[in-house]
Design an enzyme around this catalytic site. Structure first.
Site, short mmCIF file in Angstrom:
data_model
loop_
_atom_site.label_atom_id
_atom_site.label_comp_id
_atom_site.label_asym_id
_atom_site.label_seq_id
_atom_site.Cartn_x
_atom_site.Cartn_y
_atom_site.Cartn_z
N CYS A 116 48.39 49.05 51.77
CA CYS A 116 47.55 50.00 52.52
C CYS A 116 47.15 51.23 51.72
O CYS A 116 45.97 51.44 51.46
CB CYS A 116 48.29 50.44 53.78
SG CYS A 116 48.62 49.08 54.90
N1 LIG Z 1 51.33 45.35 55.90
C1 LIG Z 1 51.22 46.52 56.47
O1 LIG Z 1 52.16 47.31 56.44
C2 LIG Z 1 49.98 46.91 57.24
C3 LIG Z 1 50.05 48.05 58.07
C4 LIG Z 1 48.94 48.42 58.78
C5 LIG Z 1 47.76 47.70 58.64
N2 LIG Z 1 47.68 46.63 57.81
C6 LIG Z 1 46.42 45.90 57.73
O2 LIG Z 1 46.52 44.71 58.49
C7 LIG Z 1 45.77 43.66 57.89
C8 LIG Z 1 46.67 42.48 57.60
O3 LIG Z 1 47.67 42.88 56.70
P1 LIG Z 1 49.01 42.09 56.47
O4 LIG Z 1 49.91 43.00 55.72
O5 LIG Z 1 49.50 41.50 57.76
O6 LIG Z 1 48.49 40.93 55.51
P2 LIG Z 1 49.26 39.57 55.13
O7 LIG Z 1 48.68 39.12 53.85
O8 LIG Z 1 50.73 39.76 55.25
O9 LIG Z 1 48.83 38.57 56.29
C9 LIG Z 1 47.56 38.09 56.46
C10 LIG Z 1 47.67 36.64 56.88
O10 LIG Z 1 46.36 36.17 57.19
C11 LIG Z 1 46.25 34.84 56.76
N3 LIG Z 1 44.82 34.55 56.67
C12 LIG Z 1 43.94 34.88 55.72
N4 LIG Z 1 42.70 34.47 56.06
C13 LIG Z 1 42.82 33.87 57.24
C14 LIG Z 1 41.90 33.25 58.12
N5 LIG Z 1 40.59 33.18 57.83
N6 LIG Z 1 42.37 32.71 59.25
C15 LIG Z 1 43.69 32.77 59.56
N7 LIG Z 1 44.60 33.36 58.79
C16 LIG Z 1 44.17 33.92 57.64
C17 LIG Z 1 47.02 34.80 55.46
O11 LIG Z 1 47.42 33.49 55.14
C18 LIG Z 1 48.19 35.71 55.77
O12 LIG Z 1 49.30 35.01 56.30
C19 LIG Z 1 45.13 44.27 56.65
O13 LIG Z 1 43.86 44.75 56.97
C20 LIG Z 1 46.04 45.44 56.34
O14 LIG Z 1 45.37 46.47 55.63
C21 LIG Z 1 48.79 46.20 57.12
#
Ligand SMILES: NC(=O)c1ccc[n+]([C@@H]2O[C@H](COP(=O)([O-])OP(=O)(O)OC[C@H]3O[C@@H](n4cnc5c(N)ncnc54)[C@H](O)[C@@H]3O)[C@@H](O)[C@H]2O)c1
Length: 445
Positions: A273
């Site tokens: 992030c």
């Molecule tokens: N990790 C954090 O601490 C956090 C905190 C707040 C916000 N975010 C935001 O949340 C969002 C997700 O982050 P995350 O950390 O969960 O990412 P992540 O990589 O852990 O998870 C994303 C998941 O989406 C899946 N994916 C990708 N494309 C896909 C599709 N077309 N259909 C279905 N699944 C799909 C991937 O395989 C993966 O498992 C991002 O925008 C991130 O900036 C993350």
């Protein structure tokens, strides 16, 4: 009316909630909904993740196997790679990645792919909520037209909202249920229904007047952190120049009960992030002819920190007539923050890379990370993967320099100070007592 239909389903916990992307954000979210009695369907492109969930196992630190198993056994949760099941969902929450391209422009391909899957199986009566962090305007400029082109009308056939995820992986005090949820709909009906939905799983919901406000809110929060960490890093370098203990200064400043909030220096920004999100905001602002100077400056200071750490080590090695070239460097901790296994954007990668580019022999110990791989596009060192080494007495005493990049709790720092010859502590991992009894020379950020 779609608003009333969805409200009834949500109020009676009868709504089926689809979550696209079962990662750090999506998995805790679907578990929360399923635990509250909603029917949850998780959509993944990664078959291994979907299988793990269906087998009752978690791959996310903040979600226990037990919680996943409970939801699966109760029949309230399932994971699938079959996107046609989106048609079964009353609400679809998008939690896919939002990385940056190599040019540091937003990579919207995951959101577009999710939007495309949704429109293929869309039916009248659904609400879509975007949770992925993104620039203001994504929900109404990118997603809304996808659904409208497919022949659906906002407020009549579908509702659409943005609600940022604020989860802090590894934080034992704050998890999905006790972090206030900001919700902004594309229109009042969307805000109202999305707010009702989240009120079922979180203690406080804060509705705002538009999806753009909610999108900007998330980026403001993370830009605030990036800039303040940038200032802490700048102050650390300044204090070092003046030979003042940075950490003692921050601790003293933090005794002020108002008007100060402590941020700490470190080897650089990490995680999915903070290093990325400000770019989403500055990119969007640039489209409108506005250049954000604070964001640029913080990025410059923060991204220079790995080089600064290597410089501190080089100077300390020089004092004992050693060069980086040929020195053995032990990196303690490679995850981007303490007590988690997340390596995304970890500054330790840059530190390792810089040391290897200068000819150091680098190894690492991290109780949470078995292997470190490098993206060759960015690598100036040899880019070979590294594997976690057991923290033996020999490993510590053989190192010409130990760099504490991550201050994991389950490392015996006292032992390290007894066996090492030189330690660069970038995280204030060594407390006063440990430092006073140290046999190693200690350099602190
Ligand atoms: N990790 C954090 O601490 C956090 C905190 C707040 C916000 N975010 C935001 O949340 C969002 C997700 O982050 P995350 O950390 O969960 O990412 P992540 O990589 O852990 O998870 C994303 C998941 O989406 C899946 N994916 C990708 N494309 C896909 C599709 N077309 N259909 C279905 N699944 C799909 C991937 O395989 C993966 O498992 C991002 O925008 C991130 O900036 C993350």
């Amino acid at each position: 009316m779609i608003k009333d239909q969805l409200k009834t389903l949500i109020e009676e916990n009868d709504a089926c909630i689809g979550v696209i992307g079962l990662g750090y954000v999506g998995l805790p979210l679907i578990v929360e909904f399923a635990s509250k009695g909603f029917q949850g369907i998780g959509f993944e492109v990664d078959k291994k993740k979907a299988n793990a969930i269906n087998n009752g196992t978690s791959y996310i630190v903040d979600v226990s196997d037990e919680d996943v198993k409970k939801c699966i056994d109760s029949g309230k949760m399932t994971a699938t790679t079959d996107f046609s099941r989106l048609a079964e969902c009353d609400v679809i929450v998008i939690c896919v990645p939002t990385p940056l391209r190599k040019t540091k422009d937003p990579d919207m391909s995951y959101i577009l792919a999710a939007g495309d899957e949704i429109q293929k199986y869309m039916r009248s009566g659904q609400m879509v909520i975007l949770e992925s962090t993104t620039y203001p305007g994504t929900t109404d400029e990118i997603l809304q037209p996808i659904f409208e082109k497919a022949g659906y009308e906002l407020d009549k056939d579908f509702l659409l909202a943005f609600s940022p995820e604020r989860v802090d992986p590894g934080n034992p005090d704050f998890q999905t249920h006790n972090i206030t949820k900001v919700v902004g709909g594309v229109g009042e009906d969307s805000t109202e229904v999305a707010a009702l939905l989240y009120s079922k799983i979180v203690e406080n919901v804060h509705p705002v007047t538009s999806s753009r406000v909610a999108e900007a809110c998330k980026l403001w929060e993370n830009t605030f952190r990036a800039i303040n960490i940038g200032m802490a890093n700048e102050m650390a370098k300044l204090c070092n120049t003046l030979k003042i203990d940075t950490w003692e200064v921050v601790k003293a400043a933090d005794t002020k009960p108002f008007g100060f909030m402590a941020f700490y220096p470190g080897p650089g920004l990490g995680g999915h992030c903070i290093p990325l999100d400000p770019h989403y905001l500055s990119w969007k602002a640039r489209q409108h002819g506005f250049d954000s100077q604070f964001i640029t400056l913080a990025e410059e200071v923060n991204s220079g920190m790995p080089k600064y750490v290597v410089k501190l080590a080089a100077n300390a090695l020089n004092d004992v007539r050693k060069a980086i070239n040929g020195s053995k460097v032990l990196i303690l901790g490679v995850a981007y923050k303490k007590d988690i296994d997340d390596m995304r954007e970890s500054p330790a990668l840059s530190v390792i890379d810089l040391f290897r580019a200068k000819g150091a022999e680098v190894c690492f110990h991290d109780p949470f990370v078995p292997e470190v791989t490098f993206d060759h596009a960015y690598t100036i060192g040899d880019g070979e993967p590294l594997y976690n080494q057991e923290l033996t007495d020999e490993l510590i005493s053989d190192a010409d320099c130990v760099i504490i990049c991550t201050n994991h709790s389950n490392v015996d720092y006292q032992r390290v100070t007894q066996l090492a010859s030189l330690i660069v502590d970038t995280r204030n991992a060594l407390d006063t007592e440990t430092r006073n009894g140290s046999k190693a020379k200690i350099v602190r950020l």
